[in-house]
Design an enzyme around this catalytic site. Structure first.
Site, short mmCIF file in Angstrom:
data_model
loop_
_atom_site.label_atom_id
_atom_site.label_comp_id
_atom_site.label_asym_id
_atom_site.label_seq_id
_atom_site.Cartn_x
_atom_site.Cartn_y
_atom_site.Cartn_z
N ASP A 178 -7.40 -1.71 -0.06
CA ASP A 178 -6.42 -2.62 0.54
C ASP A 178 -7.16 -3.95 0.74
OD1 ASP A 178 -4.96 -4.11 2.51
OD2 ASP A 178 -4.06 -2.28 3.29
N ASP A 206 -9.78 -0.19 4.16
CA ASP A 206 -8.60 -0.79 4.79
C ASP A 206 -8.93 -1.21 6.22
OD1 ASP A 206 -5.88 -1.27 5.63
OD2 ASP A 206 -5.19 0.30 4.28
N ASP A 241 -3.24 3.30 8.28
CA ASP A 241 -2.07 3.68 7.49
C ASP A 241 -1.68 5.14 7.72
OD1 ASP A 241 -2.02 1.07 6.62
OD2 ASP A 241 -2.72 1.50 4.57
N HIS A 301 4.20 0.86 4.28
CA HIS A 301 2.79 0.64 3.92
C HIS A 301 1.85 1.01 5.07
CE1 HIS A 301 2.07 -3.82 5.35
NE2 HIS A 301 2.69 -3.12 6.24
N ASP A 316 -6.88 -6.24 2.65
CA ASP A 316 -7.17 -6.63 4.04
C ASP A 316 -8.39 -5.92 4.62
OD1 ASP A 316 -6.27 -4.14 5.23
OD2 ASP A 316 -4.20 -4.90 5.24
N HIS A 331 0.80 -1.23 0.00
CA HIS A 331 0.00 0.00 0.00
C HIS A 331 0.83 1.28 0.00
CE1 HIS A 331 -4.44 1.07 1.19
NE2 HIS A 331 -4.05 1.64 0.06
N HIS A 365 -6.62 -1.05 8.30
CA HIS A 365 -5.67 -0.20 9.02
C HIS A 365 -5.87 1.26 8.64
CE1 HIS A 365 -3.83 -4.20 8.25
NE2 HIS A 365 -3.49 -4.11 9.53
N GLU A 384 -2.04 -4.81 -1.76
CA GLU A 384 -1.81 -5.73 -0.63
C GLU A 384 -2.29 -7.16 -0.86
OE1 GLU A 384 -0.10 -5.20 2.25
OE2 GLU A 384 0.33 -3.08 1.89
#
Ligand code: ARG
Ligand code: MN
Ligand code: MN
Ligand code: MN
Length: 304
Positions: A226, A123, A127, A140, A228, A96, A125, A271
């Site tokens: 992303d 995402d 980030d 990332h 994830d 990412h 996360h 990702e």
């Protein structure tokens, strides 16, 4: 739309190897025919090239800063040039951190064409780490912060002006893993985050209505996906899985509501990690969701 697929096979910004195989996994899963089936004009520009992953330790709060910077520069140039040719870039990552390249280019394009920018950051996360607060040094985990002007000089200046974007353009959706220092920084910066609790309490429909509020004919919508984001039970092929993500149905609705705006201007698919995947199912799921993002729907719907 005219679409250009751009592969960016780097995992230099990640904490584990494998997302460099993401572009090929998406091709094997049929990304090009899926888009062609929708009557879209598609060109696959192949893969960008850049430095190898040296697998070094973090230094000064960053791992592989030089390599990530080199990759982000080529990603920036490819995305910027694609938009200039009036085509829609789909950046196929790669980790990412490469979105620092694509989004700095999209922001530059928007400045030149007088467009408003909205970024949907899908995402697990946030980030939003910096070198002072990152637990890993992995870049990332930092792209949103860098794009907002918090990061090393060579990265925050990628798109010509600093910062590339104000924090107000972002809507983070699906977040369920934020590091302690990162959490404070998210609040201090007043980032607009729709975390999993928000989605559980309000539903994906209300969440997307809020995240898309204000998107109009002058808006360029960038989606940074992303892999994830999706629950790892159905998308195990990622480097940093976090349980409790959107289900298949929630993810489909999210994509359909973005498609309904008609304002999608550029996309990152990041990702995907084939080394962690099961028979390429996560790449296949990404392609399935992509079809909804480009307007595939079960039945025709009446405009409300
Ligand atoms: N917050 C963690 C870190 O900074 C994980 C980041 C994961 N980011 C991602 N793009 N998968 O190291
Ligand atoms: Mn993530
Ligand atoms: Mn991410
Ligand atoms: Mn368009």
């Amino acid at each position: 739309h005219k679409i250009s697929l751009i592969g960016a096979p780097s995992d230099a910004g990640a904490g584990s190897r494998g997302s460099s195989m993401g572009p090929e996994a998406l091709r094997v899963a049929g990304i090009e025919p899926a888009l062609l089936n929708h009557g879209l004009d598609v060109e696959d520009r192949g893969n960008l090239s850049g430095p190898h992953n040296p697998w070094d330790e973090s230094s000064g709060g960053y791992r592989h800063l030089d390599e990530v910077t080199a990759w982000c520069r080529v990603a920036h140039d490819a995305v910027y040039e694609t938009l200039k040719r009036r085509r829609m870039p789909i950046l196929m990552g790669g980790d990412h951190s490469l979105s620092m390249g694509s989004i700095s280019a999209v922001a530059r394009h928007c400045r030149e064409y007088g467009k408003k920018l909205r970024v949907l950051w899908l995402d697990a996360h946030a980030d939003f780490n910096t070198c002072d607060i990152t637990p890993s040094g992995n870049l990332h985990g930092m792209p949103v912060a860098v794009l907002c002007g918090f990061g090393p000089a060579e990265l925050i200046e990628l798109g010509g002006v600093m910062p590339a974007t104000p924090p107000s353009v972002y809507r983070l959706i699906g977040v369920r893993s934020v590091d302690p220092g990162e959490k404070h920084f998210v609040h201090k910066t007043d980032l607009d985050v729709f975390d999993m609790r928000y989605i559980d309490e309000n539903g994906m429909h209300a969440t997307m209505e809020r995240a898309l509020a204000g998107v109009d004919a002058d808006t360029h919508l960038h989606v940074s996906f992303d892999a994830d984001f999706i629950d790892p039970l159905i998308a195990p092929g990622v480097g940093t899985p976090v349980p409790g993500g959107p289900t298949y149905r929630e993810a489909q609705l999210c994509m359909e509501m973005i498609a309904d705006t008609g304002r999608l201007g550029s996309l990152d698919i990041m990702e995907l990690n084939p080394a962690q995947d099961v028979r390429n199912q996560s790449a296949a799921l990404a392609v399935d969701l992509l079809e909804s993002l480009f307007g595939k729907s079960t039945l025709m719907r009446k405009r409300l």
